[in-house]
Design a protein around this motif. Structure first.
Motif, PDB file in Angstrom:
ATOM      1  N   LEU A 192      -5.191  -4.866   3.657  1.00  0.00           N
ATOM      2  CA  LEU A 192      -5.868  -6.084   4.099  1.00  0.00           C
ATOM      3  C   LEU A 192      -6.147  -6.924   2.862  1.00  0.00           C
ATOM      4  O   LEU A 192      -6.814  -6.463   1.944  1.00  0.00           O
ATOM      5  CB  LEU A 192      -7.179  -5.693   4.794  1.00  0.00           C
ATOM      6  CG  LEU A 192      -8.052  -6.783   5.384  1.00  0.00           C
ATOM      7  CD1 LEU A 192      -9.008  -6.156   6.386  1.00  0.00           C
ATOM      8  CD2 LEU A 192      -8.844  -7.559   4.365  1.00  0.00           C
ATOM      9  N   ASN A 193      -5.590  -8.122   2.826  1.00  0.00           N
ATOM     10  CA  ASN A 193      -5.914  -9.081   1.774  1.00  0.00           C
ATOM     11  C   ASN A 193      -6.710 -10.201   2.410  1.00  0.00           C
ATOM     12  O   ASN A 193      -6.332 -10.710   3.466  1.00  0.00           O
ATOM     13  CB  ASN A 193      -4.644  -9.658   1.133  1.00  0.00           C
ATOM     14  CG  ASN A 193      -3.905  -8.626   0.320  1.00  0.00           C
ATOM     15  OD1 ASN A 193      -3.076  -7.913   0.852  1.00  0.00           O
ATOM     16  ND2 ASN A 193      -4.213  -8.544  -0.950  1.00  0.00           N
ATOM     17  N   SER A 194      -7.823 -10.544   1.778  1.00  0.00           N
ATOM     18  CA  SER A 194      -8.666 -11.604   2.330  1.00  0.00           C
ATOM     19  C   SER A 194      -9.014 -12.599   1.242  1.00  0.00           C
ATOM     20  O   SER A 194      -9.019 -12.273   0.061  1.00  0.00           O
ATOM     21  CB  SER A 194      -9.947 -11.012   2.921  1.00  0.00           C
ATOM     22  OG  SER A 194     -10.716 -10.408   1.903  1.00  0.00           O
ATOM     23  N   ASP A 195      -9.292 -13.804   1.674  1.00  0.00           N
ATOM     24  CA  ASP A 195      -9.722 -14.835   0.740  1.00  0.00           C
ATOM     25  C   ASP A 195     -10.488 -15.894   1.522  1.00  0.00           C
ATOM     26  O   ASP A 195     -10.424 -15.942   2.750  1.00  0.00           O
ATOM     27  CB  ASP A 195      -8.537 -15.465   0.020  1.00  0.00           C
ATOM     28  CG  ASP A 195      -8.910 -16.036  -1.342  1.00  0.00           C
ATOM     29  OD1 ASP A 195     -10.113 -16.028  -1.708  1.00  0.00           O
ATOM     30  OD2 ASP A 195      -8.008 -16.510  -2.046  1.00  0.00           O
ATOM     31  N   ALA A 196     -11.213 -16.701   0.803  1.00  0.00           N
ATOM     32  CA  ALA A 196     -11.994 -17.771   1.416  1.00  0.00           C
ATOM     33  C   ALA A 196     -11.931 -18.995   0.525  1.00  0.00           C
ATOM     34  O   ALA A 196     -11.769 -18.893  -0.686  1.00  0.00           O
ATOM     35  CB  ALA A 196     -13.438 -17.320   1.601  1.00  0.00           C
ATOM     36  N   THR A 197     -12.062 -20.148   1.145  1.00  0.00           N
ATOM     37  CA  THR A 197     -12.126 -21.404   0.411  1.00  0.00           C
ATOM     38  C   THR A 197     -13.270 -22.231   0.985  1.00  0.00           C
ATOM     39  O   THR A 197     -13.596 -22.104   2.163  1.00  0.00           O
ATOM     40  CB  THR A 197     -10.785 -22.166   0.475  1.00  0.00           C
ATOM     41  OG1 THR A 197     -10.859 -23.319  -0.355  1.00  0.00           O
ATOM     42  CG2 THR A 197     -10.438 -22.559   1.882  1.00  0.00           C
ATOM     43  N   ASN A 209       1.947  -3.722   6.158  1.00  0.00           N
ATOM     44  CA  ASN A 209       2.155  -2.282   6.092  1.00  0.00           C
ATOM     45  C   ASN A 209       2.870  -1.914   4.795  1.00  0.00           C
ATOM     46  O   ASN A 209       3.158  -2.780   3.966  1.00  0.00           O
ATOM     47  CB  ASN A 209       2.905  -1.774   7.332  1.00  0.00           C
ATOM     48  CG  ASN A 209       4.295  -2.376   7.471  1.00  0.00           C
ATOM     49  OD1 ASN A 209       4.922  -2.819   6.501  1.00  0.00           O
ATOM     50  ND2 ASN A 209       4.796  -2.396   8.695  1.00  0.00           N
ATOM     51  N   SER A 210       3.173  -0.639   4.627  1.00  0.00           N
ATOM     52  CA  SER A 210       3.785  -0.161   3.389  1.00  0.00           C
ATOM     53  C   SER A 210       5.226  -0.647   3.213  1.00  0.00           C
ATOM     54  O   SER A 210       5.769  -0.574   2.119  1.00  0.00           O
ATOM     55  CB  SER A 210       3.728   1.365   3.323  1.00  0.00           C
ATOM     56  OG  SER A 210       4.365   1.928   4.448  1.00  0.00           O
ATOM     57  N   PRO A 221       0.839  -1.198   0.000  1.00  0.00           N
ATOM     58  CA  PRO A 221       0.000   0.000   0.000  1.00  0.00           C
ATOM     59  C   PRO A 221       0.876   1.251   0.000  1.00  0.00           C
ATOM     60  O   PRO A 221       2.093   1.169   0.171  1.00  0.00           O
ATOM     61  CB  PRO A 221      -0.784  -0.126   1.310  1.00  0.00           C
ATOM     62  CG  PRO A 221       0.123  -0.903   2.202  1.00  0.00           C
ATOM     63  CD  PRO A 221       0.849  -1.867   1.290  1.00  0.00           C
ATOM     64  N   ASP A 222       0.248   2.400  -0.162  1.00  0.00           N
ATOM     65  CA  ASP A 222       0.961   3.663  -0.100  1.00  0.00           C
ATOM     66  C   ASP A 222       1.629   3.827   1.264  1.00  0.00           C
ATOM     67  O   ASP A 222       1.239   3.182   2.244  1.00  0.00           O
ATOM     68  CB  ASP A 222      -0.007   4.839  -0.323  1.00  0.00           C
ATOM     69  CG  ASP A 222      -0.598   4.836  -1.728  1.00  0.00           C
ATOM     70  OD1 ASP A 222       0.019   4.229  -2.633  1.00  0.00           O
ATOM     71  OD2 ASP A 222      -1.661   5.443  -1.917  1.00  0.00           O
ATOM     72  N   LYS A 223       2.603   4.708   1.329  1.00  0.00           N
ATOM     73  CA  LYS A 223       3.338   4.955   2.570  1.00  0.00           C
ATOM     74  C   LYS A 223       2.369   5.292   3.703  1.00  0.00           C
ATOM     75  O   LYS A 223       1.431   6.072   3.522  1.00  0.00           O
ATOM     76  CB  LYS A 223       4.324   6.101   2.363  1.00  0.00           C
ATOM     77  CG  LYS A 223       5.233   6.312   3.547  1.00  0.00           C
ATOM     78  CD  LYS A 223       6.269   7.369   3.279  1.00  0.00           C
ATOM     79  CE  LYS A 223       7.160   7.469   4.514  1.00  0.00           C
ATOM     80  NZ  LYS A 223       8.200   8.445   4.339  1.00  0.00           N
ATOM     81  N   LEU A 241      -5.319  -0.130  12.886  1.00  0.00           N
ATOM     82  CA  LEU A 241      -4.455  -0.075  11.708  1.00  0.00           C
ATOM     83  C   LEU A 241      -5.123   0.703  10.576  1.00  0.00           C
ATOM     84  O   LEU A 241      -5.716   0.123   9.666  1.00  0.00           O
ATOM     85  CB  LEU A 241      -4.108  -1.498  11.254  1.00  0.00           C
ATOM     86  CG  LEU A 241      -3.449  -2.386  12.293  1.00  0.00           C
ATOM     87  CD1 LEU A 241      -3.258  -3.797  11.746  1.00  0.00           C
ATOM     88  CD2 LEU A 241      -2.136  -1.792  12.762  1.00  0.00           C
ATOM     89  N   THR A 242      -5.024   1.997  10.612  1.00  0.00           N
ATOM     90  CA  THR A 242      -5.571   2.843   9.545  1.00  0.00           C
ATOM     91  C   THR A 242      -4.518   3.855   9.147  1.00  0.00           C
ATOM     92  O   THR A 242      -3.622   4.144   9.941  1.00  0.00           O
ATOM     93  CB  THR A 242      -6.850   3.578  10.000  1.00  0.00           C
ATOM     94  OG1 THR A 242      -6.542   4.388  11.123  1.00  0.00           O
ATOM     95  CG2 THR A 242      -7.961   2.617  10.309  1.00  0.00           C
ATOM     96  N   PRO A 243      -4.625   4.401   7.947  1.00  0.00           N
ATOM     97  CA  PRO A 243      -5.635   4.135   6.918  1.00  0.00           C
ATOM     98  C   PRO A 243      -5.437   2.754   6.291  1.00  0.00           C
ATOM     99  O   PRO A 243      -4.362   2.171   6.375  1.00  0.00           O
ATOM    100  CB  PRO A 243      -5.424   5.243   5.897  1.00  0.00           C
ATOM    101  CG  PRO A 243      -4.022   5.694   6.099  1.00  0.00           C
ATOM    102  CD  PRO A 243      -3.668   5.424   7.534  1.00  0.00           C
TER     103      PRO A 243
END
Length: 137
Positions: free
Chosen positions: A28-33, A49-50, A21-23, A88-90
């Protein structure tokens, strides 16, 4: 309910390589199976994080409702709840679920049970961006 002050949502292609992501942002990467024989969905969330460092992860199982978009959105919500707990934002959300991102960003709607889940996700991100919009990139 704590809301996320800055958020971007994007669609990840299975072929593209992960990019940070930007500095000063988190991604957040999500996935489901789905395991149809057991009737279970497995949800996975990774937050980095960046600097490409792992910040948090979550893995859980849920009953499979029969609707893949519901499962994918459940993974996003699981990640958002973790992000809120850890502050944990942005945040940038990335998913390979076309319909999931489209539902969250409001580009499409559904009359299925997923509506309440999408409502919960939007409740967390109602402050979306400084302009008050969810940015889909």
């Amino acid at each position: 309910m704590l809301k996320l002050p800055m958020l971007k949502a994007s669609l990840a292609s299975k072929e593209e390589r992960w990019s940070p992501p930007d500095k000063n942002w988190f991604k957040l990467n999500s996935d489901a199976t789905i395991d149809e024989t057991e009737g279970l969905a497995r949800l996975g969330v990774v937050i980095r994080n960046s600097r490409e460092e792992f910040t948090a992860t979550s893995i859980c199982r849920r009953p499979f409702s029969g609707v893949i978009e519901f499962v994918e959105a459940s993974a996003v919500l699981e990640g958002i709840e973790l992000v809120v707990d850890l502050g944990l934002t942005p945040l940038m959300i990335e998913s390979d679920s076309v319909n999931g991102i489209s539902l969250i960003s409001g580009r499409i709607s559904s009359n299925l049970e997923i509506n309440w889940l999408i409502y919960d996700i939007r409740a967390f991100i109602c402050n979306k961006t400084e302009q008050g919009e969810l940015v889909a990139i």
